[in-house]
Design an enzyme around this catalytic site. Structure first.
Site, mmCIF file in Angstrom:
data_model
loop_
_atom_site.group_PDB
_atom_site.id
_atom_site.type_symbol
_atom_site.label_atom_id
_atom_site.label_comp_id
_atom_site.label_asym_id
_atom_site.label_seq_id
_atom_site.Cartn_x
_atom_site.Cartn_y
_atom_site.Cartn_z
ATOM 1 N N CYS A 127 0.798 -1.230 0.000
ATOM 2 C CA CYS A 127 0.000 0.000 0.000
ATOM 3 C C CYS A 127 0.828 1.276 0.000
ATOM 4 O O CYS A 127 0.273 2.372 -0.087
ATOM 5 C CB CYS A 127 -0.955 0.002 1.195
ATOM 6 S SG CYS A 127 -2.097 -1.395 1.192
ATOM 7 N N CYS A 175 0.429 2.424 6.680
ATOM 8 C CA CYS A 175 0.840 1.038 6.916
ATOM 9 C C CYS A 175 0.863 0.313 5.580
ATOM 10 O O CYS A 175 0.359 0.820 4.575
ATOM 11 C CB CYS A 175 -0.136 0.349 7.870
ATOM 12 S SG CYS A 175 -1.838 0.298 7.244
#
Length: 473
Positions: free
Chosen positions: A137, A457
């Protein structure tokens, strides 16, 4: 970590309840979209002898729910649209760009270096190198910081970075047994060999391998991990639903007020022009409470409503040395300053990247939480955000797991994700990082702040944070 946390609960001097150890957070549903304040006169983060590197512009296609208007496209189509949108908005000469870097997570095998294919499709010079990076991500964050590195090293003056994700058509593979049989068939020289191989195929061979948002090292889905993390930090279902509703409500207001100016219109071939994100859907606490747990059943707290959804979309940013930008007549949006990457245990600390990266990047920049005017954190799950906020607000967690003397503290919710986030705007895995940085730049200008902080994250237990400084108006 989860088992260690549960054991440590017994020694928590405040309470035997883990949730009480970390405390509940109050979420403001009426946080202002725009703070009418003067730009603070803080020190600049410029350093003698180092190049100032600037964000000149950032754009993105509308982020759409997978399986909707973009369903018949390919990843490079979206990436090409973002690149063309950047060219149209900036007017930068195509042959002036020194390098192009794109991030993506689930690759289309036909266009594995999607950066190159999209660049050629957008009309960039075939002499301009391009490569693709993947870091879950934070893939487009890696693309941007790679661009910063190239400019800082004197290799380039102008780099385009971006990211793309296309979840409407992910690669679905034959089983390994079937793949081996098909490869052997391709090498077979006689009819007898081919018939023998065909005859060896069994029903089990035909079972496909479906992609999943899961950790290879642990075989656990990210949603399952988010649910465990929320439980470990005592994050309730109500807290998660409240945060998700906040995200959607703020995104809707930002969209209606024209604040999402990074979104470009895109004429989808054979379909209509798309000009806005389609996943922003404010609901009600009552409606959200009706949804069943999505991962840990029947007692989990993570649902479809408080999780980010599968999204198609692409982003692109123009990054230059300040000297080059000014020489070409551009007014930069922001300086890209210090950044860090972190990694930790992918089993029990999978989604705690912001907790670990935030204090490190602040220390590098010589700043504290109170110096930050704008926060943009990636919202993978509402429970993940709330767990990070509780971890960041805990001296005990900082001392026990991070080797720090004290907590870093939590962002003020009056500064936090005020234009919505990944829960509402959408989360194309490889493209979100550029959205975060561009949003910080736009919010700093709108709200009169000087410093912004991006944090996210990522799968693999990794994380990223970057400090962005407003460009003098």
């Amino acid at each position: 970590m989860a088992s260690m946390l549960l054991n440590s609960m017994r020694s928590c001097s405040v309470s035997h309840s883990w949730g009480m150890c970390f405390g509940a957070r109050s979420l403001s549903m009426t946080a202002p979209l725009q703070a009418q304040v003067q730009t603070k006169s803080k020190k600049t983060l410029a350093r003698p002898g180092l190049k100032n590197i600037v964000l000149v512009e950032g754009v993105r296609t509308p982020f759409l729910l997978s399986g909707t208007t973009y369903a018949d496209l390919m990843p490079h189509d979206l990436a090409r649209a973002a690149l063309q949108g950047l060219l149209n908005r900036t007017g930068v000469p195509k042959d002036a760009v020194d390098y192009i870097i794109y991030g993506t997570v689930i690759q289309e095998v036909k266009t594995s270096n999607v950066a190159r294919e999209a660049a050629l499709g957008a009309g960039f010079s075939d002499k301009t190198p391009a490569h693709t990076v993947t870091m879950a991500c934070i893939s487009s964050n890696q693309a941007m910081t790679s661009a910063v590195g190239l400019i800082a090293a004197g290799q380039c003056d102008i780099v385009v970075a971006g990211g793309v994700e296309f979840m409407s058509d992910v690669p679905i593979r034959h089983s390994r047994k079937m793949r081996k049989t098909m490869l052997s068939l391709n090498k077979a020289k006689t009819l007898g060999q081919r018939l023998s191989l065909i005859g060896s195929i069994r029903m089990a061979h035909l079972s496909p391998e479906l992609p999943a948002v899961a950790e290879f090292s642990t075989a656990e889905t990210m949603g399952h991990s988010a649910d465990r993390l929320a439980a470990a930090f005592g994050v309730s279902r109500v807290e998660q639903d409240e945060f998700a509703l906040r995200s959607h409500s703020l995104a809707k207001k930002a969209q209606e007020n024209g604040l999402l100016e990074d979104v470009i219109s895109f004429k989808v071939p054979g379909r209509d022009i798309v000009s806005k994100d389609n996943g922003i859907r404010p609901s009600s606490m009552e409606q959200m409470a009706k949804l069943k747990p999505a991962f840990i059943k029947p007692h989990g707290t993570v649902t479809a409503a408080n999780s980010s959804f599968l999204t198609d979309g692409a982003s692109a940013v123009l990054i230059m040395s300040e000297e080059k930008a000014l020489a070409m007549g551009y007014k930069p949006k922001a300086y890209l300053r210090d950044f860090v990457y972190v990694s930790q245990d992918p089993k029990d600390q999978l989604l705690l990247g912001p907790t670990y990266s935030t204090p490190k990047v602040l220390e590098r920049a010589g700043l504290s939480m109170s110096d930050i005017d704008v926060f943009e954190f990636h919202e993978a799950f509402a429970g993940q955000i709330m767990a990070n906020l509780k971890a960041m607000d805990s001296d005990w967690f900082a001392q026990t797991y991070m080797g720090r003397k004290s907590k870093v503290g939590t962002p003020s919710m009056d500064k936090f994700n005020l234009w919505g986030g990944s829960l509402s705007l959408g989360h194309p895995f490889g493209a979100t990082g550029c959205r975060l940085v561009t949003t910080v730049a736009h919010r700093l200008k709108k709200e009169g702040g000087q410093y912004g902080l991006v944090a996210a994250c990522a799968a693999g237990g990794q994380g990223h944070a970057m400090v962005v400084e407003a460009y003098p108006q």
